[in-house]
Motif scaffolding. Structure first.
Motif, PDB file in Angstrom:
ATOM      1  N   ARG A  58       4.317   7.982  12.720  1.00 24.38           N
ATOM      2  CA  ARG A  58       2.940   8.452  12.909  1.00 24.38           C
ATOM      3  C   ARG A  58       2.117   8.121  11.668  1.00 24.38           C
ATOM      4  NH1 ARG A  58       2.597  11.428  17.370  1.00 24.38           N
ATOM      5  NH2 ARG A  58       4.485  12.376  18.168  1.00 24.38           N
ATOM      6  N   PHE A  59       0.904   7.645  11.912  1.00 19.65           N
ATOM      7  CA  PHE A  59      -0.034   7.345  10.841  1.00 19.65           C
ATOM      8  C   PHE A  59      -1.419   7.822  11.251  1.00 19.65           C
ATOM      9  CE2 PHE A  59       3.263   4.166  10.112  1.00 19.65           C
ATOM     10  CZ  PHE A  59       3.441   4.265   8.742  1.00 19.65           C
ATOM     11  N   THR A  60      -2.300   7.895  10.290  1.00 20.41           N
ATOM     12  CA  THR A  60      -3.702   8.189  10.535  1.00 20.41           C
ATOM     13  C   THR A  60      -4.498   6.941  10.181  1.00 20.41           C
ATOM     14  OG1 THR A  60      -3.398  10.527  10.065  1.00 20.41           O
ATOM     15  CG2 THR A  60      -5.640   9.676   9.910  1.00 20.41           C
ATOM     16  N   ARG A  61      -5.382   6.533  11.085  1.00 18.79           N
ATOM     17  CA  ARG A  61      -6.199   5.329  10.886  1.00 18.79           C
ATOM     18  C   ARG A  61      -7.635   5.754  10.598  1.00 18.79           C
ATOM     19  NH1 ARG A  61      -6.092  -0.272  13.429  1.00 18.79           N
ATOM     20  NH2 ARG A  61      -8.269  -0.942  13.388  1.00 18.79           N
ATOM     21  N   LEU A  62      -8.186   5.238   9.512  1.00 18.82           N
ATOM     22  CA  LEU A  62      -9.558   5.499   9.115  1.00 18.82           C
ATOM     23  C   LEU A  62     -10.342   4.205   9.241  1.00 18.82           C
ATOM     24  CD1 LEU A  62      -8.724   7.287   5.744  1.00 18.82           C
ATOM     25  CD2 LEU A  62      -8.956   8.341   7.978  1.00 18.82           C
ATOM     26  N   GLU A  63     -11.545   4.287   9.786  1.00 19.81           N
ATOM     27  CA  GLU A  63     -12.419   3.126   9.877  1.00 19.81           C
ATOM     28  C   GLU A  63     -13.806   3.534   9.411  1.00 19.81           C
ATOM     29  OE1 GLU A  63     -12.049   0.706  13.522  1.00 19.81           O
ATOM     30  OE2 GLU A  63     -10.568   2.208  14.116  1.00 19.81           O
ATOM     31  N   MET A  64     -14.400   2.708   8.550  1.00 19.22           N
ATOM     32  CA  MET A  64     -15.723   3.020   8.041  1.00 19.22           C
ATOM     33  C   MET A  64     -16.477   1.744   7.697  1.00 19.22           C
ATOM     34  SD  MET A  64     -13.812   4.498   4.783  1.00 19.22           S
ATOM     35  CE  MET A  64     -12.368   4.523   5.798  1.00 19.22           C
ATOM     36  N   LEU A  65     -17.774   1.777   7.952  1.00 19.60           N
ATOM     37  CA  LEU A  65     -18.658   0.691   7.544  1.00 19.60           C
ATOM     38  C   LEU A  65     -19.320   1.074   6.235  1.00 19.60           C
ATOM     39  CD1 LEU A  65     -20.512  -0.380  10.794  1.00 19.60           C
ATOM     40  CD2 LEU A  65     -19.088  -1.826   9.358  1.00 19.60           C
ATOM     41  N   CYS A  66     -19.531   0.071   5.385  1.00 21.15           N
ATOM     42  CA  CYS A  66     -20.215   0.336   4.123  1.00 21.15           C
ATOM     43  C   CYS A  66     -20.951  -0.922   3.688  1.00 21.15           C
ATOM     44  CB  CYS A  66     -19.235   0.785   3.048  1.00 21.15           C
ATOM     45  SG  CYS A  66     -18.039  -0.459   2.569  1.00 21.15           S
ATOM     46  N   LEU A  67     -21.790  -0.765   2.685  1.00 15.60           N
ATOM     47  CA  LEU A  67     -22.462  -1.905   2.083  1.00 15.60           C
ATOM     48  C   LEU A  67     -21.454  -2.696   1.255  1.00 15.60           C
ATOM     49  CD1 LEU A  67     -25.731  -0.086   0.956  1.00 15.60           C
ATOM     50  CD2 LEU A  67     -25.368  -1.454   3.020  1.00 15.60           C
ATOM     51  N   ASP A  68     -21.697  -3.979   1.106  1.00 10.59           N
ATOM     52  CA  ASP A  68     -20.756  -4.853   0.402  1.00 10.59           C
ATOM     53  C   ASP A  68     -20.355  -4.302  -0.963  1.00 10.59           C
ATOM     54  OD1 ASP A  68     -20.793  -6.620   2.522  1.00 10.59           O
ATOM     55  OD2 ASP A  68     -22.073  -8.094   1.529  1.00 10.59           O
ATOM     56  N   HIS A  69     -21.317  -3.852  -1.745  1.00 11.75           N
ATOM     57  CA  HIS A  69     -21.022  -3.408  -3.107  1.00 11.75           C
ATOM     58  C   HIS A  69     -20.252  -2.083  -3.148  1.00 11.75           C
ATOM     59  CE1 HIS A  69     -24.722  -1.062  -2.427  1.00 11.75           C
ATOM     60  NE2 HIS A  69     -24.252  -0.241  -3.356  1.00 11.75           N
ATOM     61  N   GLN A  70     -20.217  -1.344  -2.041  1.00 14.28           N
ATOM     62  CA  GLN A  70     -19.496  -0.070  -2.001  1.00 14.28           C
ATOM     63  C   GLN A  70     -18.016  -0.238  -1.674  1.00 14.28           C
ATOM     64  OE1 GLN A  70     -21.989   1.663   1.059  1.00 14.28           O
ATOM     65  NE2 GLN A  70     -22.863   3.113  -0.425  1.00 14.28           N
ATOM     66  N   ALA A  71     -17.654  -1.355  -1.059  1.00 13.20           N
ATOM     67  CA  ALA A  71     -16.296  -1.545  -0.543  1.00 13.20           C
ATOM     68  C   ALA A  71     -15.206  -1.415  -1.614  1.00 13.20           C
ATOM     69  CB  ALA A  71     -16.185  -2.871   0.197  1.00 13.20           C
ATOM     70  N   PRO A  72     -15.335  -2.044  -2.781  1.00 13.13           N
ATOM     71  CA  PRO A  72     -14.254  -1.908  -3.763  1.00 13.13           C
ATOM     72  C   PRO A  72     -14.008  -0.469  -4.196  1.00 13.13           C
ATOM     73  CG  PRO A  72     -15.677  -3.757  -4.347  1.00 13.13           C
ATOM     74  CD  PRO A  72     -16.358  -3.007  -3.228  1.00 13.13           C
ATOM     75  N   GLY A  73     -15.053   0.306  -4.403  1.00 11.64           N
ATOM     76  CA  GLY A  73     -14.894   1.703  -4.810  1.00 11.64           C
ATOM     77  C   GLY A  73     -14.256   2.555  -3.734  1.00 11.64           C
ATOM     78  N   ILE A  74     -14.661   2.322  -2.494  1.00 11.42           N
ATOM     79  CA  ILE A  74     -14.094   3.081  -1.379  1.00 11.42           C
ATOM     80  C   ILE A  74     -12.622   2.738  -1.207  1.00 11.42           C
ATOM     81  CG2 ILE A  74     -14.147   3.387   1.126  1.00 11.42           C
ATOM     82  CD1 ILE A  74     -17.216   3.009   0.927  1.00 11.42           C
ATOM     83  N   ALA A  75     -12.295   1.457  -1.212  1.00 11.01           N
ATOM     84  CA  ALA A  75     -10.896   1.026  -1.055  1.00 11.01           C
ATOM     85  C   ALA A  75     -10.037   1.582  -2.186  1.00 11.01           C
ATOM     86  CB  ALA A  75     -10.815  -0.487  -0.990  1.00 11.01           C
ATOM     87  N   SER A  76     -10.553   1.552  -3.395  1.00 11.61           N
ATOM     88  CA  SER A  76      -9.806   2.065  -4.542  1.00 11.61           C
ATOM     89  C   SER A  76      -9.580   3.572  -4.431  1.00 11.61           C
ATOM     90  CB  SER A  76     -10.557   1.742  -5.833  1.00 11.61           C
ATOM     91  OG  SER A  76      -9.872   2.240  -6.944  1.00 11.61           O
ATOM     92  N   ALA A  77     -10.590   4.312  -3.996  1.00 11.67           N
ATOM     93  CA  ALA A  77     -10.455   5.763  -3.836  1.00 11.67           C
ATOM     94  C   ALA A  77      -9.383   6.097  -2.796  1.00 11.67           C
ATOM     95  CB  ALA A  77     -11.793   6.380  -3.437  1.00 11.67           C
ATOM     96  N   ILE A  78      -9.372   5.352  -1.697  1.00 10.16           N
ATOM     97  CA  ILE A  78      -8.353   5.569  -0.661  1.00 10.16           C
ATOM     98  C   ILE A  78      -6.969   5.254  -1.217  1.00 10.16           C
ATOM     99  CG2 ILE A  78      -7.477   4.819   1.582  1.00 10.16           C
ATOM    100  CD1 ILE A  78     -10.464   4.231   2.317  1.00 10.16           C
ATOM    101  N   GLU A  79      -6.874   4.124  -1.903  1.00  2.17           N
ATOM    102  CA  GLU A  79      -5.588   3.690  -2.462  1.00  2.17           C
ATOM    103  C   GLU A  79      -4.989   4.744  -3.386  1.00  2.17           C
ATOM    104  OE1 GLU A  79      -3.799   0.097  -5.265  1.00  2.17           O
ATOM    105  OE2 GLU A  79      -5.964   0.281  -4.962  1.00  2.17           O
ATOM    106  N   VAL A  80      -5.783   5.251  -4.299  1.00  2.35           N
ATOM    107  CA  VAL A  80      -5.296   6.234  -5.267  1.00  2.35           C
ATOM    108  C   VAL A  80      -4.933   7.550  -4.572  1.00  2.35           C
ATOM    109  CG1 VAL A  80      -5.978   7.637  -7.256  1.00  2.35           C
ATOM    110  CG2 VAL A  80      -6.500   5.187  -7.208  1.00  2.35           C
ATOM    111  N   ALA A  81      -5.779   8.011  -3.674  1.00  4.04           N
ATOM    112  CA  ALA A  81      -5.557   9.310  -3.020  1.00  4.04           C
ATOM    113  C   ALA A  81      -4.398   9.279  -2.032  1.00  4.04           C
ATOM    114  CB  ALA A  81      -6.828   9.760  -2.309  1.00  4.04           C
ATOM    115  N   ALA A  82      -4.122   8.127  -1.424  1.00  8.77           N
ATOM    116  CA  ALA A  82      -3.097   8.052  -0.385  1.00  8.77           C
ATOM    117  C   ALA A  82      -1.718   7.662  -0.921  1.00  8.77           C
ATOM    118  CB  ALA A  82      -3.520   7.046   0.688  1.00  8.77           C
ATOM    119  N   ARG A  83      -1.646   7.275  -2.169  1.00  6.78           N
ATOM    120  CA  ARG A  83      -0.385   6.775  -2.726  1.00  6.78           C
ATOM    121  C   ARG A  83       0.581   7.905  -3.053  1.00  6.78           C
ATOM    122  NH1 ARG A  83      -1.744   3.512  -7.219  1.00  6.78           N
ATOM    123  NH2 ARG A  83      -1.756   1.731  -5.811  1.00  6.78           N
TER     124      ARG A  83
END
Length: 113
Positions: A58-83
């Motif tokens: 079982r997994f949880t899938r998250l999907e979100m749209l963002c502006l180009d410049h926001q993507a690295p910060g969002i991906a990094s926040a998910i990576e750190v919090a989910a690890r």
């Protein structure tokens, strides 16, 4: 625009949502429960298997749209919090989003976020 798709452990959802709330970058998010497998070892003894005997977790899938410049910060926040540091922590994909349309107003692209 970017579409970020993250597949994480279900028990990490609260941590990820708190991390995303802290960066104030999201206009919205879709969350769904899913099952799948990846690099983790296959166990035929687990109760969550298919008819073919494949181990589906079982997994949880998250999907979100963002502006180009926001993507690295969002991906990094998910990576750190989910690890957790264990195999099966999940994956994050950042994809180009060609256009978006807000149905209620007809706004398009960046204005639709």
């Amino acid at each position: 625009m970017k579409l970020i798709v993250a597949v994480i452990r279900p028990e990490m959802l609260d941590d990820v949502m708190l991390a995303l709330q802290d960066i104030h970058a999201l206009a919205g998010i879709s969350i769904s429960e899913t099952r799948g497998f990846g690099r983790q070892p296959i166990s035929r003894d687990r109760p969550q298997t298919t008819d073919l005997g494949m181990d589906l977790r079982r997994f949880t899938r998250l999907e979100m749209l963002c502006l180009d410049h926001q993507a690295p910060g969002i991906a990094s926040a998910i990576e750190v919090a989910a690890r957790t540091g264990r195999v099966g922590d999940g994956s994050i994909f950042v994809l180009p989003a060609e256009t978006g349309i807000r149905i209620s107003t007809g706004e398009r692209s960046d204005a639709a976020i």
